[in-house]
Scaffold this active site. Sequence first.
Site: not given
Ligand code: DSN
Length: 413
Positions: A50, A52, A196, A222, A225, A231
């Site tokens: 933990y 925080e 974004d 994110t 990707k 993730r």
């Molecule tokens: N779910 C993602 C995508 O496939 O683009 C975006 O959050």
Amino acid sequence: MPESPHDHELFDIIEREVERQSTTLQLIASENFTSPAVMAATGSALTNKYSEGYPGKRYYGGNHVIDQSEELARNRVKALFGAEHANVQPHSGASANMAVYMGLLQPGDTILGMRLDQGGHLTHGSPVNASGKLYRFVSYGVTPSDERIDFDQVAELAHRERPKMIVAGATAYPRIIDPEPFARIAQEVGALFLFDAAHIAGLIAGGVHPSPVPHADVVTFTTHKTLRGPRGGCILSRAEHADAVDKAVFPGLQGGPLEHVIAAKAVAFFEAAQPAFADYAAAVVRNCQALAEALAGEGFRLVSGGTDNHLLLVDLRSWNSDISGKKARLALDRAGITLNENTVPDDPRPPYITSGLRIGTAAVTTAGMREQEMRTIAGLISRVLGSLGDADEERAVRDEVNALCSKFPPYPA
Ligand code: DSN
């Protein structure tokens, strides 16, 4: 530690998922194969802690080691993108975006973002998402002629609506998103600028897409990707927004950070800084362009006529107006080709049916496939959709997919 019986039930499921990932084509544009090092960090003992707060300012004891890992992740990502400040704690891209809105805006403020049915994301103002419930979103789209971002519309809406923030970035847009005109328009109307970069973070890190970091107040993305990490989410910001962003993530939205995932993010940032990653990012785009060209050769219409990034959008209406995106996705799934249905600009069908397909090349490129395999994949897609519902053809394609994937195992034994 007390011995526990082996959980065959669950670990058998994991084994079957590994097999599915290795024997079928992974063409979902938001997915990738992480490295074994990223997975080792994700599965490490750091999950037990933990912590925080932030490095040096925690609410629990015993964080002197964890602090080093989170600091390493922050320093690596700042160096990778040339950012002044980084917060590596967001559990996802959605929570990263919400933290930015919460930290820098007041509920009810106006935000200008991309239309969801033309490529924008759920967190860019969908009425069913917290973003759309808490803030007043106004949306821009793409031009009908070339299906690229309509900057005249962005400027016109910005001057008329005077938003507090302009959001650039998309979840289904196949072209380069130039951050400069967005930054200029935001400056003209005194709005903050959020980029974004969830989908294209890896392409930016690999130097094949322009970086929004010098132009934007805040950049979210994110890590799983095109960046090929675990993730999770991340926020980069100008130093002046650091406090507001950090407070919005914790204690604003989240409690204990996932330190095992933050460690895995540090690994991914390290990997993305290697020269080989630039080669990977370039190969992702080359593959996507080869796939686009081959699909066009099979008679499919591509939204905007092609792609500059890791994804393309097929408009199925001109191929066969009876085939919805959903029907196509289900048939392709049966044939071992995994992708998702997607709306196309001005889609007459609802978002859970759609008239399009979104196809991405980040994962197959990681597995080692190149242009020749992209041409093979286009042919396989065309065969399945050309004989929709023909179980024999689906089985035949499935066998060919299997044979192709066996030459490119994501995790060789
Ligand atoms: N779910 C993602 C995508 O496939 O683009 C975006 O959050």
